[in-house]
Design a protein around this motif. Structure first.
Motif, PDB file in Angstrom:
ATOM      1  N   LYS A  46      -5.747   7.283 -17.196  1.00 24.60           N
ATOM      2  CA  LYS A  46      -6.849   7.393 -17.946  1.00 24.60           C
ATOM      3  C   LYS A  46      -8.071   7.527 -17.039  1.00 24.60           C
ATOM      4  O   LYS A  46      -8.276   7.233 -15.968  1.00 24.60           O
ATOM      5  N   HIS A  48     -12.132   7.733 -16.313  1.00 19.81           N
ATOM      6  CA  HIS A  48     -13.236   7.118 -16.434  1.00 19.81           C
ATOM      7  C   HIS A  48     -14.634   7.905 -15.950  1.00 19.81           C
ATOM      8  O   HIS A  48     -14.527   8.032 -14.577  1.00 19.81           O
ATOM      9  N   HIS A  50     -18.460   7.777 -14.789  1.00 12.76           N
ATOM     10  CA  HIS A  50     -19.565   6.714 -14.496  1.00 12.76           C
ATOM     11  C   HIS A  50     -20.664   7.805 -14.259  1.00 12.76           C
ATOM     12  O   HIS A  50     -20.991   8.276 -13.040  1.00 12.76           O
TER      13      HIS A  50
END
Length: 178
Positions: A46, A48, A50
């Motif tokens: 997965k 992510h 930021h």
């Protein structure tokens, strides 16, 4: 004109460390970042993201302020400035957050997501958009990531890209003669 540099790292926290280093260089006026995004791909694969600039939060803050201001003005006309302030603040913050969520600033999110799909699990990447830099000093500082980072994509000139790759990538181990 800004230059895009995308660096891939072997560990999930390395891109964050590199961004902290870039921010340190920015405080020393050696690097001027327009945008930066850290991408982490976990063990399950997965991705992510930021973002360094949270447009939703900035929009909500500005909406709260401007909505409150206009709410007080309208509330004064209706002889209830407190109710106008509360209503204006709520509507303004909601509209600002929505506008921030729907906006895109700096590096294109679709580009980030598509390139992020190519990095292996348990690794990270740093996308930076650089307005200007002092290349010699920045490259010297980035040598601490030698062997832990690789250049994934840049919009730098071929010479500058070669210098960056030389600083970051492992030196070839000479093979023994047979």
């Amino acid at each position: 004109m800004s230059d895009l540099v995308v660096l891939g790292f072997d560990h999930t926290n390395d891109a964050t460390l590199a961004l902290e280093e870039c921010r340190k260089l920015q405080k020393e006026y050696l690097l001027d970042l327009e945008d930066a995004v850290v991408v982490v791909r976990d063990a399950e694969g997965k991705v992510h993201l930021h973002q360094s600039i949270n447009l939703e939060k900035a929009g909500a803050s500005w909406g709260l302020f401007s909505g409150g201001f206009w709410g007080v003005l309208v509330g004064l006309l209706c002889l209830n400035p407190l109710a106008g302030f509360v209503a204006g603040s709520v509507v303004g913050a909601g509209a600002g957050a929505l506008a921030g969520k729907l906006s895109d600033y700096g590096i294109d999110d679709n580009f980030i997501k598509s390139l992020s799909e190519t990095i292996p699990p348990n690794t990270s990447a740093l996308f930076i958009l650089v307005r200007k830099a002092q290349p010699e000093k920045v490259l010297a500082d980035l040598q601490k990531f030698k062997g832990h980072a690789r250049v994934l994509q840049t919009s730098l000139s071929p010479e500058s890209e070669a210098q960056l790759k030389n600083v970051l990538e492992k030196a070839a181990v000479p093979q023994p003669a047979a």
